[in-house]
Write a protein that holds these residues in place. Structure first.
Motif, short mmCIF file in Angstrom:
data_model
loop_
_atom_site.label_atom_id
_atom_site.label_comp_id
_atom_site.label_asym_id
_atom_site.label_seq_id
_atom_site.Cartn_x
_atom_site.Cartn_y
_atom_site.Cartn_z
N MET A 1 7.89 -2.22 8.61
CA MET A 1 7.78 -1.53 7.27
C MET A 1 6.89 -2.51 6.72
N ARG A 2 5.88 -2.01 5.91
CA ARG A 2 4.95 -3.10 5.16
C ARG A 2 4.64 -2.36 3.83
N VAL A 3 4.57 -3.30 2.83
CA VAL A 3 4.31 -2.80 1.28
C VAL A 3 3.27 -3.34 0.87
N LEU A 4 2.14 -2.31 0.40
CA LEU A 4 0.73 -2.72 -0.18
C LEU A 4 0.77 -2.58 -1.54
N LYS A 5 0.14 -3.44 -2.29
CA LYS A 5 0.18 -3.12 -3.65
C LYS A 5 -1.47 -3.35 -3.97
N PHE A 6 -2.08 -2.32 -4.72
CA PHE A 6 -3.56 -2.34 -5.26
C PHE A 6 -3.45 -2.60 -6.82
N GLY A 7 -4.21 -3.65 -6.96
CA GLY A 7 -4.37 -3.91 -8.71
C GLY A 7 -5.50 -2.80 -9.30
N GLY A 8 -5.49 -3.19 -10.43
CA GLY A 8 -6.19 -2.31 -11.46
C GLY A 8 -7.86 -2.15 -11.00
N THR A 9 -8.58 -3.19 -10.53
CA THR A 9 -9.70 -3.31 -10.24
C THR A 9 -9.97 -2.79 -8.81
N SER A 10 -8.90 -2.61 -8.07
CA SER A 10 -9.06 -2.13 -6.73
C SER A 10 -8.95 -0.48 -6.89
N VAL A 11 -8.48 0.00 -7.96
CA VAL A 11 -8.65 1.50 -8.19
C VAL A 11 -9.44 1.79 -9.48
N ALA A 12 -10.36 1.04 -9.58
CA ALA A 12 -11.11 1.34 -11.04
C ALA A 12 -11.84 2.50 -11.00
N ASN A 13 -12.25 2.93 -9.75
CA ASN A 13 -13.05 4.10 -9.88
C ASN A 13 -12.93 4.68 -8.55
N ALA A 14 -13.66 5.82 -8.04
CA ALA A 14 -13.58 6.81 -6.85
C ALA A 14 -13.88 5.65 -5.72
N ALA A 15 -15.10 5.06 -6.03
CA ALA A 15 -15.82 4.21 -4.87
C ALA A 15 -14.77 2.84 -4.46
N ASN A 16 -14.00 2.27 -5.45
CA ASN A 16 -13.07 1.23 -5.07
C ASN A 16 -11.80 2.16 -4.41
N ILE A 17 -11.36 3.19 -4.85
CA ILE A 17 -10.17 3.86 -4.10
C ILE A 17 -10.61 4.10 -2.60
N GLN A 18 -11.87 4.50 -2.43
CA GLN A 18 -12.15 4.71 -1.07
C GLN A 18 -11.77 3.44 -0.10
N LYS A 19 -12.08 2.16 -0.62
CA LYS A 19 -11.72 0.87 -0.05
C LYS A 19 -10.31 0.69 0.12
N VAL A 20 -9.62 1.18 -0.77
CA VAL A 20 -8.02 1.18 -0.87
C VAL A 20 -7.54 1.85 0.57
N ILE A 21 -8.06 3.34 0.55
CA ILE A 21 -7.78 4.24 1.54
C ILE A 21 -8.31 3.81 2.88
N ALA A 22 -9.39 3.05 3.05
CA ALA A 22 -9.73 2.37 4.41
C ALA A 22 -8.85 1.20 4.74
N ILE A 23 -8.39 0.43 3.82
CA ILE A 23 -7.32 -0.47 4.02
C ILE A 23 -6.23 -0.13 4.54
N ALA A 24 -5.59 0.96 3.81
CA ALA A 24 -4.30 1.70 4.10
C ALA A 24 -4.43 2.35 5.69
#
Length: 813
Positions: A1-24
Motif C-alpha cells: 500500500m502506498r499513499v500519494l498526495k498531489f498539491g494544488g500546483t500539481s493539479v492546477a490545470n488539465a495538462a498538470n493533471i495528466q502528469k499526475v495520472i502518469a505518476i500514478a
C-alpha cells in the motif's frame, strides 16, 4: 500500500493533471490512495467569494462564475467529448449548491467558521471528482472516497482535530473491503460525527494523506509538489538553496513548523508513530530523487539540516520588578493567551525573572495586549508590572538539525554571522533537545538573515559579495574590467563571488539585484534612472543585501559625506575618495567608530599611494606594537611625474597638461600642484598613526605663484605659461646644486609639512622616476634604516587594483 498526495500546483490545470495520472500509473501493480488538493489557487478564491458575500458585495458571483468556468474547462480538456456530460453536470450541480450557500451568507451578512469550511471544501471535492471522471472515462477500476465519511473530527471548524481511533477504523474497513487497487480522495476535508463538513487547516491535504498512510500502515507516503523536495532554505530567497536528500521526522517537523511550506506541520506525526517513510517529490521533475523523511539514527546526518523562518511575528514582553521571586506569573500569562486561543511560537525568560518574552502571530497582537493587561491589571496599577510591551514587524529565524547538540559553537557561529551583517537579535530560544536555535529579528532583515546563515552553514563553494559602485570614470571603468577578468579566479582560489548589484555616475544610477553584466555595463547604464545621491543610498539600504560593500571612486565631497549612513547599516565602505578621511577629524573618527560598532569595514588604502600598500603597512606596524617616529614621503605621482619630466626645454604648463592627459592628476590639477592632495595624504597617514591632525595644522610651502589659483582650470594653464621663468628658475637652482626637485611630505613630533625640496643624489628620493611614490617609515623598530614602500603611485590601473584589493579585504576571506 502506498499513499500519494498531489498539491494544488500539481493539479492546477488539465495538462498538470495528466502528469499526475502518469505518476500514478507507475504504481498500477500495487494498491494506492491518491489524495488530491484543490486546483491551484481555488481555495483562496473560495475564501474570497465567501468574504465578499459576507460583506454584501455581489461581486462574489463573478468569482464563482470564474471558478465554475475554470473547472468546466479543465474537465472538457481532460475528458473525451462523448464522455463529458456526467462530469460537467456534477460540476454544475456543485456550483449551484455553492451559489446557494453564498447567497445565504450574503442575505445574513455573516460568514461563520462552519459555513466557511463548507464553502472551501468544494475545491478538493471537485478536483478529485474530475480526476475520478477521467479514470471512469478510460474504464480504469477505481473508487472515489468521500473523506467526510472517513475522517471524523471535532467541531473546531477551520482547524479540526481528528478522532484517530474512529477514523483509522473507518478507513481500514472501507479500503480493505474494496476490491479496487486505485482510490481517489479529496484532501483537506473531513466531517464531525454529526456530518458537518470541517477542514484540517491550510495545507491539510498533506495531513489527509498522512492520516490514510498511518491508518493503512502504508509502505510509503509520497508528497508530490512543485519543488524537488525539502530545501536547506526558501529558494525564492536563496538562489543556492540545496535539496535535502534525507532528513529525520523530528527535523522535518521543526522545519515545517518554522515556515518551510513544502510540507504541512501536522503531517509528520501520524507517519512518524508508524515509522512510515515520507518522500517529498516534484510532479514536474518526477525523476529527481526528492527528500526522504524517515527515522535517522541520532549519530548520523548533517549538523544543520535547514534554515527556515516565520514571518509577521509580534514579540510580547512582560516586565517588572514585582515578578522577581514570585511564582505563577508565567502561568497567568499563558492562561491569559490560551483563553483567547493565541498560539505561542517562542518563549524566552531572563534568569533574573524580571521579564518574560513570547512570540505570537502579529494578527493576535492587539487581542493579546488587551487580555494580558487585563490579567495583570492589579500589578500594573501598583507599579509592580509594566503594561505589556508589544513589538511588531518581526520574524523568527531558525537553524534546525539533530546534530547541533553534539557540536559546540553552532549558536556562536549563527549569531556572529548575523551580527557581522548588522542584523540585531531581539530574542533567542533553544529547545532542550538542541534541535533548533531560534532568533527573533526584524522582518526587514529576514531575507538577508536567511542568506547570511545559508552562506555560513551550507555554501562552502563561495562567499557572495554585493557591490554598489559610484564613480564610473577612468578608474571605475578599469575596476569593472578587473572584476570581470578575475571573476573565475576569485571563485576558484578565494571562494568569492563578487556581484555588482548597483552602479552610479553623475548622470544615471542602475540597480540589478541579480547582478549587472560587467561586459555590457555601459549599455545597461543607459537604461538607469537619473542619479540622485540620497535615492542611491536609500535604495542600497532598503535592498538590505548581505555582505554589501559601497565603493566610492569619485572625488566628490557629497558622496564622502554619506559614508556614515552606510556604515551605520553595516554596509562596508571602500573609498578611493580622499575627502572623508581628510575631513575634519571628528568626521574621520566618527567613521572609524561606526565601522567598529557596526562591524562594517571602512577601507581606504588607495587614499595614499594608489595601489601601494602604504596604509596597510602602517596599520600592520601599529597593530604589532611598533610606534612611528617620523614619516617622509613623495606622495604625488602627478608632481613626481611633472618634476621628472620638466627640464626647462619645454614649458612647465605643457608637462602638467601631459600628466593630466595621461590620467595622473585630479580633475582639477591645482589640487595636486598646489599641495592640497599631498596635504590630505600626509594627514591621513598621521591620523592613522594616532595623531589628531587637521588640514590647517599642516605647513604648505607652495611653489606655485598665487595667481595660478584664481579662475578656472583653463585660467590655471594660462597663468602657468605666464610664469614659465619662475618654474625654470626653480629647476636651474636645483640642477646647479646637483639635486632634483621633489615635492616632499613629512610628519614628525606631531607636526606635518609639505613643500618642494632639493633632493641630493645620495637621498632615497633621488632615484624616483615616472609617477612613482615613496614612503619612508622610521619607527622604534626601523630607527636606523627606514621601512620603505615604493612604486607606482598614480594611474587608473594601479588605483583600480588598490580598490580591488580593498574589496577583497572587505569580504573577510
Amino acid at each position: 500500500m502506498r499513499v500519494l498526495k498531489f498539491g494544488g500546483t500539481s493539479v492546477a490545470n488539465a495538462a498538470n493533471i495528466q502528469k499526475v495520472i502518469a505518476i500514478a500509473e507507475q504504481f498500477k501493480n500495487e494498491k494506492i490512495v491518491v489524495v488530491i488538493s484543490a486546483l491551484g489557487g481555488v481555495t483562496d478564491e473560495l475564501i474570497k467569494a465567501g468574504s465578499l458575500a459576507a460583506e454584501k458585495d455581489e461581486s462574489y458571483k463573478e468569482v464563482l462564475e470564474a471558478l465554475e468556468k475554470r473547472h468546466l474547462d479543465t474537465a472538457k480538456t481532460l475528458l473525451p467529448v462523448t464522455l463529458q456530460s456526467s462530469c460537467l453536470s456534477k460540476v454544475k450541480q456543485q456550483f449551484n449548491e455553492l451559489d446557494e450557500i453564498c447567497e445565504g451568507v450574503y442575505r445574513l451578512n455573516e460568514l461563520s467558521l462552519r459555513t466557511r469550511d463548507r464553502i472551501i471544501s468544494f475545491g478538493e471535492l471537485m478536483s478529485s471528482q474530475i480526476l475520478a471522471a477521467y479514470y471512469a472515462a478510460i474504464q480504469q477500476p477505481h473508487e472515489w472516497l468521500d473523506t467526510r465519511q472517513l475522517i471524523t473530527t471535532n467541531n473546531h471548524f477551520g482547524f479540526a482535530a481528528v478522532d484517530f481511533a474512529l477514523t483509522n477504523r473507518q478507513i481500514q474497513e472501507r479500503v480493505k473491503q474494496s476490491p479496487a487497487n486505485l482510490f481517489l480522495a479529496p484532501g483537506f476535508v473531513a466531517a464531525t460525527k454529526e456530518g458537518h463538513t470541517t477542514t484540517l487547516g491550510r495545507g491539510g491535504s498533506d495531513y489527509t494523506a498522512a492520516i490514510f498512510a498511518a491508518a493503512l500502515q502504508a509502505n510509503a507516503l509520497e508528497i508530490w509538489t512543485d519543488v524537488n523536495g525539502m530545501m536547506t532554505a526558501d529558494p525564492r530567497w536563496v538562489p543556492n538553496a540545496k535539496t535535502i536528500d534525507q532528513i529525520s521526522y523530528q527535523e522535518a517537523m521543526e522545519l515545517s513548523h518554522f515556515g518551510a511550506k513544502v510540507i504541512y506541520p501536522p503531517t509528520i506525526q501520524p507517519v512518524m508513530n508508524k515509522k512510515i517513510p515520507v518522500w517529498v517529490k516534484n510532479t514536474f521533475q518526477p525523476q529527481a530523487a526528492g527528500t526522504l523523511i524517515e527515522n535517522i539514527p541520532s549519530s548520523e546526518g548533517e549538523i544543520i539540516r535547514g534554515i527556515s523562518s516565520i514571518n509577521h511575528i509580534a514579540l510580547l514582553s512582560l516586565e517588572g520588578s514585582g515578578m522577581i521571586g514570585i511564582p505563577g506569573f508565567s502561568k497567568r500569562l499563558f492562561e491569559a493567551l490560551a483563553s483567547e486561543e493565541i498560539n505561542v511560537i517562542l518563549i524566552t525568560q531572563s534568569s533574573s525573572e524580571h521579564s518574560i518574552c513570547v512570540a505570537i502571530n502579529t494578527a493576535d497582537a492587539d487581542k493579546a495586549k488587551k487580555v494580558v493587561d487585563a490579567a495583570f491589571e492589579t500589578e500594573i496599577s501598583n507599579g509592580k508590572v509594566d503594561p505589556l510591551k508589544v513589538e511588531r514587524n518581526l520574524s523568527v529565524i531558525a537553524l534546525v538539525g539533530d546534530q547541533m547538540k553534539s557540536h559546540p559553537g553552532i549558536s556562536g557561529k549563527m549569531f556572529a554571522s548575523l551580527g557581522s551583517n548588522g542584523i540585531n537579535v531581539r530574542a533567542i530560544a533553544q529547545g532542550s533537545s538542541e534541535r533548533n536555535i531560534s532568533a527573533v529579528i526584524s522582518y526587514a532583515d529576514v531575507k538577508k538573515g536567511v542568506n547570511v546563515l545559508h552562506e555560513s552553514f551550507f555554501e562552502f563553494d563561495y562567499k557572495q559579495l554585493n557591490l554598489f559602485i559610484t564613480g564610473l570614470g577612468n578608474v571605475g571603468g578599469k575596476l569593472i574590467s578587473q572584476l570581470a577578468q578575475q571573476k573565475k579566479y576569485l571563485q576558484q582560489h578565494l571562494k568569492l563571488n563578487i556581484r555588482v548589484a548597483g552602479m552610479a555616475n553623475s548622470k544615471n544610477m542602475l540597480f540589478k539585484e541579480e547582478g549587472i553584466d560587467l561586459h555590457n555595463w555601459k549599455e545597461e547604464m543607459q537604461t538607469g534612472e537619473p542619479m540622485q545621491l540620497d535615492a542611491f543610498v536609500d535604495t542600497i539600504v532598503s535592498k538590505n543585501l548581505h555582505n554589501a560593500v559601497f565603493v566610492d571612486i569619485t572625488a566628490n565631497a557629497d558622496v564622502a559625506g554619506i559614508y556614515h549612513k552606510l556604515l551605520a547599516k553595516s554596509i562596508a565602505v571602500v573609498a578611493c575618495n580622499k575627502i572623508a578621511c581628510s575631513s575634519p577629524y571628528a568626521y574621520y573618527q566618527q567613521l572609524k567608530s561606526l565601522s567598529a560598532e557596526y562591524n562594517a569595514q571602512f577601507l581606504f588604502e588607495t587614499n595614499v599611494g594608489a595601489g601601494l600598500p602604504v596604509i596597510g603597512t602602517l596599520n600592520d606596524l601599529l597593530r604589532s606594537g611598533d610606534r612611528v617616529n617620523s614619516i617622509q614621503a613623495v606622495l604625488s605621482g602627478t608632481l613626481n611625474f611633472v618634476f621628472n619630466n620638466y627640464d626647462g626645454t619645454r614649458p612647465f604648463a605643457e608637462v602638467v597638461k601631459q600628466a593630466q592627459d595621461e590620467g595622473y592628476t585630479e580633475p582639477d590639477p591645482r589640487l595636486d600642484l598646489g599641495g592640497t592632495d599631498v596635504m590630505r595624504k600626509i594627514m591621513i597617514l598621521a591620523r592613522e598613526a594616532g595623531e589628531q591632525l587637521e588640514m590647517e595644522d599642516i605647513t604648505n610651502t607652495s611653489f606655485l605663484p598665487a595667481s595660478c589659483f584664481d579662475g578656472s582650470v583653463d585660467d590655471f594653464y594660462n597663468e602657468m605659461a605666464k610664469h614659465e621663468a619662475h618654474f625654470k628658475a626653480l629647476y636651474n637652482e636645483a640642477a646647479t646644486a646637483g639635486c632634483k626637485l621633489k615635492f616632499v611630505a613629512s610628519y614628525a613630533d606631531g607636526k606635518a609639512q609639505v613643500g618642494l625640496q632639493h633632493i641630493p643624489a645620495a637621498h632615497d628620493f633621488y632615484h624616483l622616476y615616472g609617477k612613482d611614490n615613496i614612503v619612508l617609515f622610521r619607527t622604534q623598530r626601523y630607527a636606523e634604516q627606514p621601512l620603505v614602500v615604493k612604486g607606482a603611485g598614480a594611474g587608473a590601473d594601479v588605483t583600480a587594483s588598490g580598490v580591488f584589493a580593498d574589496i577583497i579585504r572587505a569580504a573577510k576571506v
